[in-house]
Motif scaffolding. Structure first.
Motif, short mmCIF file in Angstrom:
data_model
loop_
_atom_site.label_atom_id
_atom_site.label_comp_id
_atom_site.label_asym_id
_atom_site.label_seq_id
_atom_site.Cartn_x
_atom_site.Cartn_y
_atom_site.Cartn_z
N ALA A 177 0.82 -1.21 0.00
CA ALA A 177 0.00 0.00 0.00
C ALA A 177 0.85 1.26 0.00
O ALA A 177 0.50 2.26 -0.63
CB ALA A 177 -0.94 -0.01 1.20
N GLU A 178 1.98 1.22 0.68
CA GLU A 178 2.83 2.42 0.74
C GLU A 178 3.55 2.72 -0.58
O GLU A 178 4.22 3.75 -0.72
CB GLU A 178 3.83 2.33 1.88
CG GLU A 178 4.66 1.08 1.90
CD GLU A 178 4.09 0.00 2.82
OE1 GLU A 178 4.90 -0.70 3.46
OE2 GLU A 178 2.85 -0.15 2.89
N ASP A 179 3.39 1.83 -1.57
CA ASP A 179 4.00 2.05 -2.88
C ASP A 179 3.02 2.70 -3.87
O ASP A 179 3.32 2.82 -5.06
CB ASP A 179 4.49 0.72 -3.48
CG ASP A 179 5.59 0.09 -2.66
OD1 ASP A 179 6.51 0.82 -2.24
OD2 ASP A 179 5.52 -1.14 -2.42
N VAL A 180 1.86 3.12 -3.38
CA VAL A 180 0.86 3.76 -4.23
C VAL A 180 0.71 5.22 -3.82
O VAL A 180 0.55 5.52 -2.63
CB VAL A 180 -0.50 3.04 -4.15
CG1 VAL A 180 -1.47 3.62 -5.18
CG2 VAL A 180 -0.33 1.54 -4.37
N TYR A 181 0.76 6.12 -4.80
CA TYR A 181 0.76 7.56 -4.54
C TYR A 181 -0.24 8.27 -5.45
O TYR A 181 -0.44 7.86 -6.59
CB TYR A 181 2.15 8.15 -4.84
CG TYR A 181 3.28 7.51 -4.11
CD1 TYR A 181 3.78 8.06 -2.94
CD2 TYR A 181 3.88 6.34 -4.59
CE1 TYR A 181 4.85 7.47 -2.26
CE2 TYR A 181 4.94 5.74 -3.91
CZ TYR A 181 5.42 6.31 -2.76
OH TYR A 181 6.47 5.72 -2.10
N LYS A 182 -0.80 9.35 -4.95
CA LYS A 182 -1.58 10.25 -5.80
C LYS A 182 -0.62 11.21 -6.50
O LYS A 182 0.39 11.63 -5.92
CB LYS A 182 -2.61 11.01 -4.97
CG LYS A 182 -3.67 10.08 -4.38
CD LYS A 182 -4.66 10.83 -3.50
CE LYS A 182 -5.66 9.83 -2.90
NZ LYS A 182 -6.67 10.48 -2.04
N HIS A 183 -0.93 11.54 -7.73
CA HIS A 183 -0.04 12.35 -8.56
C HIS A 183 0.45 13.64 -7.88
O HIS A 183 1.64 13.94 -7.92
CB HIS A 183 -0.75 12.66 -9.88
CG HIS A 183 0.16 13.12 -10.97
ND1 HIS A 183 -0.32 13.71 -12.11
CD2 HIS A 183 1.51 13.09 -11.11
CE1 HIS A 183 0.70 14.01 -12.90
NE2 HIS A 183 1.81 13.65 -12.32
N PRO A 184 -0.43 14.42 -7.23
CA PRO A 184 0.06 15.66 -6.62
C PRO A 184 1.02 15.45 -5.46
O PRO A 184 1.76 16.37 -5.09
CB PRO A 184 -1.22 16.35 -6.14
CG PRO A 184 -2.34 15.70 -6.89
CD PRO A 184 -1.88 14.30 -7.12
N THR A 185 1.03 14.27 -4.87
CA THR A 185 1.99 13.96 -3.81
C THR A 185 3.41 13.91 -4.38
O THR A 185 4.37 14.36 -3.75
CB THR A 185 1.66 12.61 -3.14
OG1 THR A 185 0.35 12.69 -2.59
CG2 THR A 185 2.66 12.25 -2.06
N VAL A 186 3.51 13.38 -5.58
CA VAL A 186 4.80 13.09 -6.21
C VAL A 186 5.37 14.29 -6.95
O VAL A 186 6.58 14.55 -6.90
CB VAL A 186 4.65 11.89 -7.17
CG1 VAL A 186 5.91 11.62 -7.95
CG2 VAL A 186 4.20 10.66 -6.40
N SER A 187 4.51 15.01 -7.68
CA SER A 187 5.01 16.12 -8.51
C SER A 187 4.07 17.32 -8.39
O SER A 187 3.05 17.27 -7.71
CB SER A 187 5.18 15.67 -9.96
OG SER A 187 3.98 15.19 -10.50
N TYR A 188 4.41 18.38 -9.08
CA TYR A 188 3.75 19.67 -8.90
C TYR A 188 2.50 19.76 -9.78
O TYR A 188 2.55 20.25 -10.91
CB TYR A 188 4.73 20.80 -9.21
CG TYR A 188 5.96 20.73 -8.33
CD1 TYR A 188 6.00 21.36 -7.09
CD2 TYR A 188 7.08 19.99 -8.72
CE1 TYR A 188 7.12 21.27 -6.27
CE2 TYR A 188 8.21 19.90 -7.90
CZ TYR A 188 8.22 20.54 -6.68
OH TYR A 188 9.32 20.45 -5.87
N LYS A 189 1.39 19.26 -9.26
CA LYS A 189 0.15 19.15 -10.01
C LYS A 189 -0.99 19.78 -9.23
O LYS A 189 -0.85 20.13 -8.06
CB LYS A 189 -0.17 17.66 -10.30
CG LYS A 189 0.90 16.95 -11.12
CD LYS A 189 0.99 17.52 -12.52
CE LYS A 189 2.11 16.89 -13.33
NZ LYS A 189 2.22 17.46 -14.68
N ASN A 190 -2.15 19.91 -9.90
CA ASN A 190 -3.36 20.38 -9.23
C ASN A 190 -3.59 19.54 -7.98
O ASN A 190 -3.69 18.32 -8.06
CB ASN A 190 -4.54 20.23 -10.20
CG ASN A 190 -5.86 20.72 -9.66
OD1 ASN A 190 -6.23 20.43 -8.53
ND2 ASN A 190 -6.60 21.45 -10.49
#
Length: 200
Positions: A177-190
Motif C-alpha cells: 500500500a505504501e507504494d501507491v501515490y496520488k499524482h500531486p503527492t509526487v510532482s507539482y500538479k493540481n
C-alpha cells in the motif's frame, strides 16, 4: 487471478486491451510503485484517442462506469509522473533530509529550487524518493479538473475498479500500500487530482 502475457498486457475479463504504442517510451526495467492520476477529460474515449496520437499517458485508464482499459505494456515506460518530483523527506520526515543540502536548495528562487530538488531526489534509490517514470506504473481515472485546486469526484465504480486493479498489481509486482501515490503527492500538479480516489 489475472496474468501478464509476454507483451506485458494484463489478461483478465475485467480489462479491455487498447494498446497505444505511441505513449511507450522505452523499457520499464522494474515496477516499484504506482501513481494514481485523473485525466482532465470527460470521457475514456477522448483519452484513448489522445493516447493514439502519442506523448504522455498512463498504463491503465478507468472510465466513470468502472471499465478498465490497458493502454501501453507494463514493460514500457510512460511519461505520467511529470518532469519534476518533490522531496519525499521534506514531505514525510524532515529529519531524514540532508539538512545542509536542503537548506541551500530552499534558499534558491522557486524555479531553481524545484529543479535542484528534483536532481537531488533522483540521485536517491526508491523508496527514499518518490517514484519516477522509469520505475512506476500510472493509472488514470477519467475526470475533469474544476479549478486550480479541484477535480471532479471519482465515482464509486471507479474506486471499486481501482481497488481491484491495484490488488492485482500488488500481486504481480510484489508491491504494498505504501507504494501507491496520488499524482500531486509526487510532482507539482493540481492538488485536487485524484483526491477522492480510494484504494485501501
Amino acid at each position: 487471478m489475472s496474468t501478464i502475457d509476454a507483451n506485458g498486457m494484463l489478461i483478465d475479463p475485467r480489462v479491455i486491451l487498447r494498446r497505444s504504442s505511441g505513449i511507450e517510451h522505452g523499457a520499464l526495467p522494474s515496477v516499484l510503485a504506482i501513481v494514481v492520476h485523473q485525466t482532465d477529460s470527460s470521457t475514456a474515449e477522448s483519452s484513448l484517442n489522445g493516447y493514439q496520437v502519442g506523448g504522455n499517458g498512463a498504463h491503465f485508464l478507468i472510465d466513470k462506469d468502472g471499465q478498465v482499459y490497458q493502454t501501453p505494456s507494463v514493460f514500457a515506460r510512460c511519461y505520467h509522473v511529470g518532469k519534476l518530483i518533490k522531496s519525499k523527506c521534506l514531505t514525510i520526515n524532515k529529519s531524514s533530509c540532508d539538512t545542509g543540502a536542503m537548506a541551500k536548495m530552499l534558499a534558491m528562487s522557486w524555479v531553481n529550487q524545484i529543479n535542484a530538488i528534483d536532481a537531488h531526489e533522483r540521485a536517491k534509490p526508491y523508496p527514499d524518493r518518490y517514484p519516477v517514470n522509469s520505475d512506476s506504473i500510472g493509472i488514470e481515472l477519467v475526470g475533469m479538473h474544476i479549478d486550480d485546486k479541484t477535480y471532479e469526484a471519482v465515482t464509486a465504480a471507479q474506486n471499486s475498479s481501482l481497488q481491484w486493479l491495484i490488488e492485482e498489481l500488488y500481486a504481480q509486482f510484489n508491491l504494498k500500500a505504501e507504494d501507491v501515490y496520488k499524482h500531486p503527492t509526487v510532482s507539482y500538479k493540481n492538488p485536487g487530482e485524484a483526491s477522492s480516489a480510494i484504494w485501501k
